[in-house]
Design an enzyme around this catalytic site. Sequence first.
Site, PDB file in Angstrom:
ATOM      1  N   HIS A   8      46.670  52.162  34.386  1.00 49.36           N
ATOM      2  CA  HIS A   8      47.361  53.359  34.185  1.00 49.36           C
ATOM      3  C   HIS A   8      48.864  52.975  34.622  1.00 49.36           C
ATOM      4  O   HIS A   8      49.074  52.252  35.762  1.00 49.36           O
ATOM      5  CB  HIS A   8      46.763  54.582  34.775  1.00 49.36           C
ATOM      6  CG  HIS A   8      47.553  55.897  34.809  1.00 49.36           C
ATOM      7  ND1 HIS A   8      47.778  56.099  33.517  1.00 49.36           N
ATOM      8  CD2 HIS A   8      47.807  56.671  35.700  1.00 49.36           C
ATOM      9  CE1 HIS A   8      48.435  57.212  33.697  1.00 49.36           C
ATOM     10  NE2 HIS A   8      48.488  57.869  34.871  1.00 49.36           N
ATOM     11  N   HIS A  20      54.463  60.306  34.883  1.00 55.42           N
ATOM     12  CA  HIS A  20      53.376  59.463  34.031  1.00 55.42           C
ATOM     13  C   HIS A  20      52.733  60.393  33.078  1.00 55.42           C
ATOM     14  O   HIS A  20      52.921  61.474  33.036  1.00 55.42           O
ATOM     15  CB  HIS A  20      52.272  58.944  35.008  1.00 55.42           C
ATOM     16  CG  HIS A  20      51.647  59.899  35.693  1.00 55.42           C
ATOM     17  ND1 HIS A  20      50.055  60.117  35.669  1.00 55.42           N
ATOM     18  CD2 HIS A  20      51.837  61.194  36.531  1.00 55.42           C
ATOM     19  CE1 HIS A  20      49.506  61.125  36.275  1.00 55.42           C
ATOM     20  NE2 HIS A  20      50.619  61.547  36.859  1.00 55.42           N
ATOM     21  N   CYS A  40      50.523  55.910  27.962  1.00 56.06           N
ATOM     22  CA  CYS A  40      51.303  55.954  29.036  1.00 56.06           C
ATOM     23  C   CYS A  40      52.078  54.329  29.201  1.00 56.06           C
ATOM     24  O   CYS A  40      52.904  54.520  29.841  1.00 56.06           O
ATOM     25  CB  CYS A  40      50.271  56.076  30.426  1.00 56.06           C
ATOM     26  SG  CYS A  40      49.030  54.780  30.606  1.00 56.06           S
TER      27      CYS A  40
END
Length: 233
Positions: free
Chosen positions: A63, A75, A164
């Site tokens: 992530h 994010h 992301c």
Amino acid sequence: TMKNPVPQAASLLLEKLLLLVHIRPLPAGSGGEPPPAAAPGYYDTSCFKRGDLLEVPRTLFIHFGIYLGENRVAHLMPDILPALTGDRRQIQQVVTNKRLILGVITKTASIRVDTVEDFAFGGSILVNHMDRLFHDQVLGSEEAARRAEKLVGTTAYSLLWNNCEHFVTYCRYGAPVSFQTDKFCEAVKMIIRDQRSVLASVLVGLASIVCLGWAPSTTLPTIFIPFFLWMAG
């Protein structure tokens, strides 16, 4: 005799379809709510600079976020709630798995700002680890942070084309790129090429429809690829 690696690859691929959208494992009896994140101050943010690219490695995915300073990280997260309400207090709450999965299905996400603790969710953090892959393409730190801040809000989501990783590489390097997407597509190609993986192709295709939605680019291959593999076999 060597075992056929394709079924194993298919199994990993199906797992990655779910994990790539950042589904976080929940403890039993949690009722669909995420477990408590690390306590404030758990991470030493003094080593982070505004515009840094932060990575949180998980089991089968990574992530990404852009550090904005003052313990804030921008994010991209799949989330259905921005499509249902404009209440910022509700939207800003930590995204639950239910919100996340519905966001993936409806291709809705938000670029949000959270604390480092909420962003990392107890995982270890790597700083600017991707810079080595882009060499002299790194933009200025302030430019990266400003790009991230300008994009905060509701956005479209695509597991393959707008996740992301695309967000952070655009902010810090000027071009939206996802190496996780490239690996995923290579795994799909490996499964499809093997005639013994008809069932795996069907499962991957169905999972793609669920995750990416009904569209010619996902629905038609799901129907025709297993058919032609069966005919060729």
